[in-house]
Design a protein around this motif. Structure first.
Motif, short mmCIF file in Angstrom:
data_model
loop_
_atom_site.label_atom_id
_atom_site.label_comp_id
_atom_site.label_asym_id
_atom_site.label_seq_id
_atom_site.Cartn_x
_atom_site.Cartn_y
_atom_site.Cartn_z
N ALA A 183 -13.86 14.55 32.64
CA ALA A 183 -14.44 15.88 32.83
C ALA A 183 -15.83 15.81 33.45
O ALA A 183 -16.26 16.75 34.12
CB ALA A 183 -14.51 16.61 31.49
N LEU A 184 -16.54 14.70 33.26
CA LEU A 184 -17.88 14.56 33.82
C LEU A 184 -17.85 14.63 35.35
O LEU A 184 -18.62 15.38 35.96
CB LEU A 184 -18.50 13.23 33.37
N VAL A 185 -16.97 13.85 35.97
CA VAL A 185 -16.93 13.84 37.43
C VAL A 185 -16.31 15.14 37.96
O VAL A 185 -16.72 15.65 39.02
CB VAL A 185 -16.16 12.60 37.94
N LEU A 186 -15.34 15.69 37.24
CA LEU A 186 -14.75 16.96 37.67
C LEU A 186 -15.78 18.09 37.62
O LEU A 186 -15.84 18.93 38.52
CB LEU A 186 -13.54 17.31 36.81
N ALA A 187 -16.59 18.10 36.58
CA ALA A 187 -17.64 19.12 36.47
C ALA A 187 -18.64 18.99 37.61
O ALA A 187 -19.09 19.98 38.19
CB ALA A 187 -18.34 19.01 35.12
N ALA A 188 -19.00 17.74 37.95
CA ALA A 188 -19.94 17.51 39.06
C ALA A 188 -19.37 18.01 40.38
O ALA A 188 -20.10 18.56 41.21
CB ALA A 188 -20.27 16.02 39.16
N LEU A 189 -18.06 17.84 40.57
CA LEU A 189 -17.42 18.31 41.80
C LEU A 189 -17.23 19.82 41.81
O LEU A 189 -17.47 20.49 42.83
CB LEU A 189 -16.07 17.61 41.98
N PHE A 190 -16.79 20.37 40.68
CA PHE A 190 -16.55 21.81 40.61
C PHE A 190 -17.83 22.60 40.82
O PHE A 190 -17.83 23.65 41.46
CB PHE A 190 -15.93 22.17 39.25
N PHE A 191 -18.93 22.10 40.26
CA PHE A 191 -20.19 22.84 40.35
C PHE A 191 -21.18 22.12 41.27
O PHE A 191 -22.37 22.08 40.99
CB PHE A 191 -20.78 23.02 38.94
N TYR A 192 -20.64 21.57 42.35
CA TYR A 192 -21.49 20.87 43.32
C TYR A 192 -22.51 21.84 43.89
O TYR A 192 -22.16 22.90 44.40
CB TYR A 192 -20.62 20.30 44.44
#
Length: 283
Positions: free
Chosen positions: A243-252
């Protein structure tokens, strides 16, 4: 030397990775339809193993679906990496969120494809996925019943999601992108020809269970998570860390300063996951 590196970098950045990914996706869908006509989720492993013998050119169709699907996911990652590297126009927030939804959807499609094989790798991956889903507080049980539920429903829900649910979700996430950037298969004949020729010689993997088997490696993109599960509880390894990397990508972010920090965090996560994957490979 610096000039050669710059030219090589320019070539990589100018390749239409997104178009290549979509071409692989179309091949994967078409070959998947052929396989679906022969597949029986009630007898997953038997169905997968005998498909090569029963269906006309079954070995080729299995290989084509497998390698086209792998190619789609890898090229999708390359397409995303180029977008982040260029740090150019970022779509409006809602459009970006919708587009980024294609990444976990593609990953789940690839993952459920492994599970549906019903071999040793698929069974292990399915069991781990159920365990991770059930570790999520409150929503874990209904989420598992929606996506997997292999222990009670067999492969039926996984098959339905792979064939319909995840495909619909994936098309929803990329449809505005498809309307804006149309891909003609004629533009990618070389890539398509390469996949077709490779599938004539490289069979899709199948790993039957063997007596005395003590270690089963999951899908290649699952190895880092599998290694992490040795040290931390399922929720943290299978949900919180991804979820850490997905959150970084989703809220880039849109601001250049924050983009650099977010990109650095994504690269750090990728390096950490690659390290775990390498450890798992050498076990």
């Amino acid at each position: 030397m610096a000039g050669k590196k710059s030219k090589f970098s320019d070539i990589l950045l100018n390749i239409r990775w997104g178009g290549q990914a979509l071409a692989c996706l179309y091949v994967s869908i078409l070959s998947g339809i052929v396989l679906a006509l022969q597949y029986n989720p009630a007898e997953a492993f038997y169905s997968s193993a005998t498909l090569e013998l029963v269906a006309p050119y079954g070995r080729f169709w299995r290989a084509l679906h497998f390698y086209a699907s792998q190619g789609f996911f890898l090229l999708l990652l390359l397409h995303l990496a180029v977008i982040l590297h260029q740090k150019g126009y970022i779509a409006p927030r809602i459009s970006w969120l919708r587009l980024m939804l294609s990444l976990p959807t593609a990953l789940l499609l690839l993952f459920t494809g492994y599970v549906l094989r019903g071999d040793a790798t698929g069974e292990a991956a399915g069991a781990i996925a159920e365990h991770i889903a059930l570790s999520i507080p409150i929503i874990g049980k209904p989420l598992n019943q929606l996506l997997f539920d292999i222990s009670t429903a067999g492969m039926r829900k996984v098959y339905a999601n792979h064939l319909i649910g995840l495909m619909v979700l994936g098309m929803f996430s990329i449809w505005p992108h498809l309307r804006k950037y149309q891909v003609r298969i004629g533009q990618h004949l070389q890539s398509a020809l390469f996949i077709f020729l490779a599938c004539l010689f490289l069979p899709a993997p199948m790993e039957p269970a063997r007596i005395g088997m003590t270690h089963i490696a999951g899908p290649w993109f699952f190895l880092g998570l599998q290694e992490l599960l040795r040290f931390v509880p399922p929720f943290w390894a299978g949900v919180a860390v991804p979820a850490l990397v997905l959150a970084a990508l989703f809220f880039y972010p849109n601001s250049p300063g924050r983009q650099k920090k977010t990109t650095a965090a994504i690269l750090l996560w990728c390096a950490f996951y690659t390290f775990l994957t390498l450890i798992s490979l050498y076990r």
